[in-house]
Design a protein around this motif. Structure first.
Motif, PDB file in Angstrom:
ATOM      1  N   ALA A  15       4.719  52.153  50.721  1.00  0.00           N
ATOM      2  CA  ALA A  15       4.240  51.419  51.887  1.00  0.00           C
ATOM      3  C   ALA A  15       4.029  49.947  51.556  1.00  0.00           C
ATOM      4  CB  ALA A  15       2.948  52.038  52.411  1.00  0.00           C
ATOM      5  N   TYR A  16       3.447  49.673  50.384  1.00  0.00           N
ATOM      6  CA  TYR A  16       3.282  48.282  49.958  1.00  0.00           C
ATOM      7  C   TYR A  16       4.627  47.575  49.896  1.00  0.00           C
ATOM      8  CZ  TYR A  16      -1.581  49.119  48.486  1.00  0.00           C
ATOM      9  OH  TYR A  16      -2.918  49.410  48.460  1.00  0.00           O
ATOM     10  N   HIS A  17       5.627  48.236  49.300  1.00  0.00           N
ATOM     11  CA  HIS A  17       6.930  47.602  49.128  1.00  0.00           C
ATOM     12  C   HIS A  17       7.624  47.359  50.464  1.00  0.00           C
ATOM     13  CE1 HIS A  17       6.356  47.705  44.967  1.00  0.00           C
ATOM     14  NE2 HIS A  17       7.115  48.719  44.615  1.00  0.00           N
ATOM     15  N   ALA A  18       7.542  48.337  51.359  1.00  0.00           N
ATOM     16  CA  ALA A  18       8.177  48.163  52.674  1.00  0.00           C
ATOM     17  C   ALA A  18       7.575  46.968  53.396  1.00  0.00           C
ATOM     18  CB  ALA A  18       8.020  49.433  53.499  1.00  0.00           C
ATOM     19  N   GLU A  19       6.258  46.845  53.372  1.00  0.00           N
ATOM     20  CA  GLU A  19       5.601  45.744  54.064  1.00  0.00           C
ATOM     21  C   GLU A  19       5.906  44.411  53.397  1.00  0.00           C
ATOM     22  OE1 GLU A  19       1.167  44.423  55.676  1.00  0.00           O
ATOM     23  OE2 GLU A  19       1.590  46.499  55.123  1.00  0.00           O
ATOM     24  N   THR A  20       5.903  44.376  52.059  1.00  0.00           N
ATOM     25  CA  THR A  20       6.185  43.140  51.326  1.00  0.00           C
ATOM     26  C   THR A  20       7.588  42.623  51.641  1.00  0.00           C
ATOM     27  OG1 THR A  20       4.694  43.706  49.496  1.00  0.00           O
ATOM     28  CG2 THR A  20       6.462  42.154  49.020  1.00  0.00           C
ATOM     29  N   VAL A  21       8.565  43.512  51.621  1.00  0.00           N
ATOM     30  CA  VAL A  21       9.943  43.113  51.899  1.00  0.00           C
ATOM     31  C   VAL A  21      10.093  42.678  53.356  1.00  0.00           C
ATOM     32  CG1 VAL A  21      12.322  43.964  52.074  1.00  0.00           C
ATOM     33  CG2 VAL A  21      10.949  44.491  50.048  1.00  0.00           C
ATOM     34  N   ALA A  22       9.453  43.410  54.273  1.00  0.00           N
ATOM     35  CA  ALA A  22       9.517  43.041  55.689  1.00  0.00           C
ATOM     36  C   ALA A  22       8.934  41.641  55.904  1.00  0.00           C
ATOM     37  CB  ALA A  22       8.782  44.066  56.533  1.00  0.00           C
ATOM     38  N   GLU A  23       7.803  41.354  55.301  1.00  0.00           N
ATOM     39  CA  GLU A  23       7.189  40.030  55.431  1.00  0.00           C
ATOM     40  C   GLU A  23       8.107  38.941  54.885  1.00  0.00           C
ATOM     41  OE1 GLU A  23       3.551  40.471  53.299  1.00  0.00           O
ATOM     42  OE2 GLU A  23       2.416  41.130  55.065  1.00  0.00           O
ATOM     43  N   ALA A  24       8.699  39.204  53.724  1.00  0.00           N
ATOM     44  CA  ALA A  24       9.566  38.201  53.101  1.00  0.00           C
ATOM     45  C   ALA A  24      10.817  37.961  53.938  1.00  0.00           C
ATOM     46  CB  ALA A  24       9.944  38.638  51.688  1.00  0.00           C
ATOM     47  N   GLY A  25      11.384  39.022  54.498  1.00  0.00           N
ATOM     48  CA  GLY A  25      12.559  38.863  55.350  1.00  0.00           C
ATOM     49  C   GLY A  25      12.236  38.109  56.624  1.00  0.00           C
ATOM     50  N   ALA A  26      11.095  38.420  57.238  1.00  0.00           N
ATOM     51  CA  ALA A  26      10.678  37.731  58.465  1.00  0.00           C
ATOM     52  C   ALA A  26      10.418  36.253  58.193  1.00  0.00           C
ATOM     53  CB  ALA A  26       9.435  38.394  59.037  1.00  0.00           C
ATOM     54  N   ASP A  27       9.824  35.943  57.045  1.00  0.00           N
ATOM     55  CA  ASP A  27       9.528  34.551  56.695  1.00  0.00           C
ATOM     56  C   ASP A  27      10.808  33.732  56.526  1.00  0.00           C
ATOM     57  OD1 ASP A  27       6.814  34.993  56.765  1.00  0.00           O
ATOM     58  OD2 ASP A  27       6.597  35.199  54.586  1.00  0.00           O
ATOM     59  N   ARG A  28      11.869  34.369  56.079  1.00  0.00           N
ATOM     60  CA  ARG A  28      13.126  33.658  55.860  1.00  0.00           C
ATOM     61  C   ARG A  28      13.886  33.411  57.156  1.00  0.00           C
ATOM     62  NH1 ARG A  28      16.431  34.543  50.461  1.00  0.00           N
ATOM     63  NH2 ARG A  28      14.720  34.666  48.964  1.00  0.00           N
ATOM     64  N   HIS A  29      13.630  34.245  58.147  1.00  0.00           N
ATOM     65  CA  HIS A  29      14.452  34.195  59.353  1.00  0.00           C
ATOM     66  C   HIS A  29      14.046  33.029  60.242  1.00  0.00           C
ATOM     67  CE1 HIS A  29      17.462  35.958  61.875  1.00  0.00           C
ATOM     68  NE2 HIS A  29      16.650  35.938  62.913  1.00  0.00           N
ATOM     69  N   ASP A  30      15.044  32.404  60.884  1.00  0.00           N
ATOM     70  CA  ASP A  30      14.800  31.209  61.697  1.00  0.00           C
ATOM     71  C   ASP A  30      14.082  31.512  63.001  1.00  0.00           C
ATOM     72  OD1 ASP A  30      16.007  29.575  59.823  1.00  0.00           O
ATOM     73  OD2 ASP A  30      17.984  29.690  60.755  1.00  0.00           O
ATOM     74  N   GLU A  31      14.338  32.680  63.566  1.00  0.00           N
ATOM     75  CA  GLU A  31      13.738  33.041  64.848  1.00  0.00           C
ATOM     76  C   GLU A  31      12.437  33.822  64.640  1.00  0.00           C
ATOM     77  OE1 GLU A  31      15.054  31.830  67.565  1.00  0.00           O
ATOM     78  OE2 GLU A  31      16.721  30.974  66.427  1.00  0.00           O
TER      79      GLU A  31
END
Length: 241
Positions: free
Chosen positions: A39-55
């Motif tokens: 669960a920690y890893h899923a959330e960490t990766v989701a946050e990092a991907g969202a932070d990179r995205h322009d929209e």
């Protein structure tokens, strides 16, 4: 935009149609890593991907319990049936879609969720007012994917990079000593083992000692980059057919 932290007016004004739904598991990861690792890893990766995205991307709360009965012999492991898991994910995606967030990537941190997620995202996309696809972080790290075990080098590395306080460093030798080299007990391309306790003494597969924080940073960078590309593809995809 974290939905848990946002107000309803924040969500209204953001007018986002992209959402990430992290899903993990609460299960054993050996004597050195926490039950909530996936669960920690899923959330960490989701946050990092969202932070990179322009929209703007809406980040839904993490679903912490998944399809994990294969770890039932280790204390603290929780699980739900595949039917329950699929229904829960479908309902959460449906509620996101109700508010206009109808393009959803389910960011997964647990191998046992993979079959159910493939089925439910197909069902959602075919029959509901939403489009959904699964994304499993450790399948999206290039050649490093082959090193994935369980509580092994990749998962321990990502923990050391993002949640170092949760790694019981004084138990790494114990984790290594009771680990198996690979997942399952295979004969004629068939896994004879249904539960992880049948082939690993302490729940670990692979050597967690080789997964340092530098590797964890690399894994997070690779997974976030892959998720950013997927967000763009999902946003641009024609799903009207």
């Amino acid at each position: 935009m974290h939905l848990s932290d946002a107000t309803w007016t924040d969500v209204r004004d953001a007018d986002a149609d992209l959402a990430l739904l992290p899903v993990g598991s609460t299960e054993q990861h050996g004597p050195h890593a926490p039950l909530g690792t996936d669960a920690y890893h899923a959330e960490t990766v989701a946050e990092a991907g969202a932070d990179r995205h322009d929209e703007t991307v809406a980040l839904a709360p993490t679903i912490p319990v998944g399809v994990a009965e294969e770890h039932r012999r280790f204390d603290g492991t929780l699980w739900v049936s595949p039917d329950t898991f699929r229904s829960y994910v479908r309902d959460v995606v449906g509620s996101l879609a109700h508010h206009g967030m109808d393009r959803v990537i389910v960011v997964n941190g647990h191998g046992g969720n993979v079959p159910a997620l493939g089925e439910v995202t197909a069902t959602i996309s075919r029959h509901d007012d939403a489009y959904a696809v699964p994304f499993t972080w450790f399948e999206a790290v290039g050649d490093r994917s082959s090193e994935m075990g369980h509580g092994g080098p990749l998962e321990t590395a990502l923990l050391r990079a993002t949640h170092p306080e949760l790694v019981r460093e004084d138990r790494i030798d114990e984790a290594r000593a009771g680990a198996s080299d690979g997942w399952g007990d295979w004969v004629s391309s068939t896994n004879l083992a249904h539960d992880s306790a049948e082939f690993t003494e302490n729940g670990v597969v692979g050597d967690p000692g080789t997964g340092d924080a530098e590797l964890g940073d690399e894994l997070l960078d690779r997974a976030a980059e892959a998720l950013d590309r997927l967000l763009t593809a999902v946003a641009d995809r024609d799903v009207s057919g």
